[in-house]
Design a protein around this motif. Structure first.
Motif, PDB file in Angstrom:
ATOM      1  N   TYR A  42      29.831  38.026  25.228  1.00 52.48           N
ATOM      2  CA  TYR A  42      30.092  37.302  26.461  1.00 52.48           C
ATOM      3  C   TYR A  42      29.341  35.976  26.601  1.00 52.48           C
ATOM      4  CZ  TYR A  42      32.151  41.774  27.896  1.00 52.48           C
ATOM      5  OH  TYR A  42      32.912  42.919  27.966  1.00 52.48           O
ATOM      6  N   SER A  46      35.081  31.797  27.241  1.00 54.39           N
ATOM      7  CA  SER A  46      36.248  30.929  27.028  1.00 54.39           C
ATOM      8  C   SER A  46      36.582  30.820  25.544  1.00 54.39           C
ATOM      9  CB  SER A  46      35.986  29.541  27.623  1.00 54.39           C
ATOM     10  OG  SER A  46      35.841  29.608  29.018  1.00 54.39           O
ATOM     11  N   ARG A  49      38.147  34.054  24.472  1.00 49.85           N
ATOM     12  CA  ARG A  49      39.549  34.120  24.906  1.00 49.85           C
ATOM     13  C   ARG A  49      40.445  33.300  23.984  1.00 49.85           C
ATOM     14  NH1 ARG A  49      42.640  35.350  29.558  1.00 49.85           N
ATOM     15  NH2 ARG A  49      44.803  35.095  28.884  1.00 49.85           N
ATOM     16  N   ASP A  74      29.028  38.470  40.362  1.00 53.14           N
ATOM     17  CA  ASP A  74      29.900  37.299  40.279  1.00 53.14           C
ATOM     18  C   ASP A  74      30.056  36.833  38.839  1.00 53.14           C
ATOM     19  OD1 ASP A  74      30.213  37.323  43.006  1.00 53.14           O
ATOM     20  OD2 ASP A  74      28.754  35.721  43.388  1.00 53.14           O
ATOM     21  N   ALA A  75      28.964  36.879  38.080  1.00 57.24           N
ATOM     22  CA  ALA A  75      29.018  36.483  36.670  1.00 57.24           C
ATOM     23  C   ALA A  75      29.884  37.446  35.875  1.00 57.24           C
ATOM     24  CB  ALA A  75      27.612  36.424  36.092  1.00 57.24           C
ATOM     25  N   CYS A  77      32.363  39.288  37.002  1.00 57.18           N
ATOM     26  CA  CYS A  77      33.758  39.082  37.381  1.00 57.18           C
ATOM     27  C   CYS A  77      34.324  37.808  36.756  1.00 57.18           C
ATOM     28  CB  CYS A  77      33.890  39.040  38.901  1.00 57.18           C
ATOM     29  SG  CYS A  77      33.623  40.632  39.718  1.00 57.18           S
ATOM     30  N   ARG A  78      33.480  36.790  36.655  1.00 53.59           N
ATOM     31  CA  ARG A  78      33.936  35.539  36.040  1.00 53.59           C
ATOM     32  C   ARG A  78      34.292  35.782  34.573  1.00 53.59           C
ATOM     33  NH1 ARG A  78      31.283  32.083  32.850  1.00 53.59           N
ATOM     34  NH2 ARG A  78      32.132  29.958  32.615  1.00 53.59           N
ATOM     35  N   ILE A  79      33.434  36.506  33.851  1.00 47.59           N
ATOM     36  CA  ILE A  79      33.704  36.819  32.442  1.00 47.59           C
ATOM     37  C   ILE A  79      35.000  37.610  32.323  1.00 47.59           C
ATOM     38  CG2 ILE A  79      32.888  38.161  30.458  1.00 47.59           C
ATOM     39  CD1 ILE A  79      30.000  37.481  31.486  1.00 47.59           C
ATOM     40  N   ASP A  81      37.468  37.807  34.363  1.00 42.66           N
ATOM     41  CA  ASP A  81      38.631  37.012  34.745  1.00 42.66           C
ATOM     42  C   ASP A  81      39.054  36.074  33.621  1.00 42.66           C
ATOM     43  OD1 ASP A  81      40.525  36.160  36.843  1.00 42.66           O
ATOM     44  OD2 ASP A  81      39.461  34.250  36.687  1.00 42.66           O
ATOM     45  N   ILE A  82      38.098  35.412  32.987  1.00 46.71           N
ATOM     46  CA  ILE A  82      38.412  34.509  31.881  1.00 46.71           C
ATOM     47  C   ILE A  82      39.109  35.260  30.751  1.00 46.71           C
ATOM     48  CG2 ILE A  82      37.385  33.128  30.019  1.00 46.71           C
ATOM     49  CD1 ILE A  82      35.247  32.258  32.052  1.00 46.71           C
ATOM     50  N   ARG A 122      37.502  42.583  44.204  1.00 43.95           N
ATOM     51  CA  ARG A 122      37.726  41.380  43.383  1.00 43.95           C
ATOM     52  C   ARG A 122      38.937  41.545  42.456  1.00 43.95           C
ATOM     53  NH1 ARG A 122      32.687  38.642  43.039  1.00 43.95           N
ATOM     54  NH2 ARG A 122      31.575  39.060  44.987  1.00 43.95           N
TER      55      ARG A 122
END
Length: 263
Positions: A42, A46, A49, A74-75, A77-79, A81-82, A122
């Motif tokens: 992680y 990006s 991905r 939040d971090a 969820c960001r990972i 989501d990407i 989320r």
């Protein structure tokens, strides 16, 4: 339903053969369409991905450490989501952090339920991934897994081989938690005394686990991901190839009779 599930593999199995991303084209060629990363991947989600997309692979689930889910959701969820994940899995509780008594396990279950509700708000599902210690009885006769999964918000990623190593038949647990089985780890155990160099694990389908019936039970319980894993393969490519061959056979066995008759 079984034939609709993606063929998935846990990237933890490739950690001894880095870089794991170099295996992506071969995994895709074998027929895998999905991988399950751990937090070791992680640092640059990006870039991961992009590498997944190049091999037409998805990462529909991933393992995230407890400290990140509680301390920096939040971090996490960001990972997720990407990477396009829909399932976030917490995989482990270090020995020094494991409760010793029932009340503490209940409190731990409450913590997981809090995480689960936040992640659901989320847009993510949440599951706990077991090892053997969750299935070892406490002094009052209950098991940690019962307290971990006391709240319906907490789903499970059942590692059936670890359940078996605790001396428990995994099938009743799959059936008993039907509707809350988000995923299953498809792992096999070598016959006693063999595969010592691989810590007693085996390629899927070559060990002692009754996988044809467990696969059927996992699908019936609602698992949307069945993920091949080997904790210490001596040859990752061999493990990946043999395991998908076995999983294809299991999936074929669990096709509805009507679809088999139509062939």
């Amino acid at each position: 339903m079984a034939c609709d599930l993606p063929y998935s593999i846990q990237l933890h199995s490739a950690r001894l053969f880095p870089p794991a991303t170099d295996h992506f084209p071969h995994l895709a060629a074998l027929g895998y369409t999905n991988v399950e990363p751990t937090d070791a991947f992680y640092d640059d989600p990006s870039a991961l991905r992009e590498t997944l997309d190049e091999s037409d692979l998805t990462a529909l689930s991933g393992h995230f450490p407890l400290h990140l889910l509680e301390g920096a959701p939040d971090a996490a969820c960001r990972i997720a989501d990407i990477l396009g994940m829909r399932l976030i899995v917490c995989p482990f509780l270090p020995v020094e952090s494991r409760p010793a008594v029932t009340d503490d396990w209940r409190r731990f279950g409450d913590r997981l339920a809090t995480i689960a509700r936040l992640l659901r708000s989320r847009g993510f599902d949440f599951a706990w991934h077991n090892h053997d210690y969750e299935f070892r009885p406490l002094r009052d006769g209950s098991m940690p897994i019962q307290h971990i999964a006391a709240d319906p918000a907490v789903h499970l990623q059942v590692d059936v081989a670890w359940v078996a190593l605790a001396g428990i038949d995994p099938q009743p647990w799959l059936e008993g938690y039907a509707g809350r089985i988000a995923a299953v780890h498809v792992k096999d155990i070598a016959p006693r005394g063999s595969r010592v160099e691989e810590d007693g694990w085996a390629d899927v389908g070559s060990g002692i686990m009754p996988w044809p019936k467990l696969w059927k039970a996992a699908v019936a319980a609602g698992a949307s991901l069945l993920v091949a894993e080997h904790d210490n393969p001596s040859d990752f490519d061999r493990f990946a190839r043999r395991s998908i061959e076995a999983m294809r056979a299991f999936a074929e066995m669990t096709k509805p009779e009507s679809s088999l008759a139509a062939r």
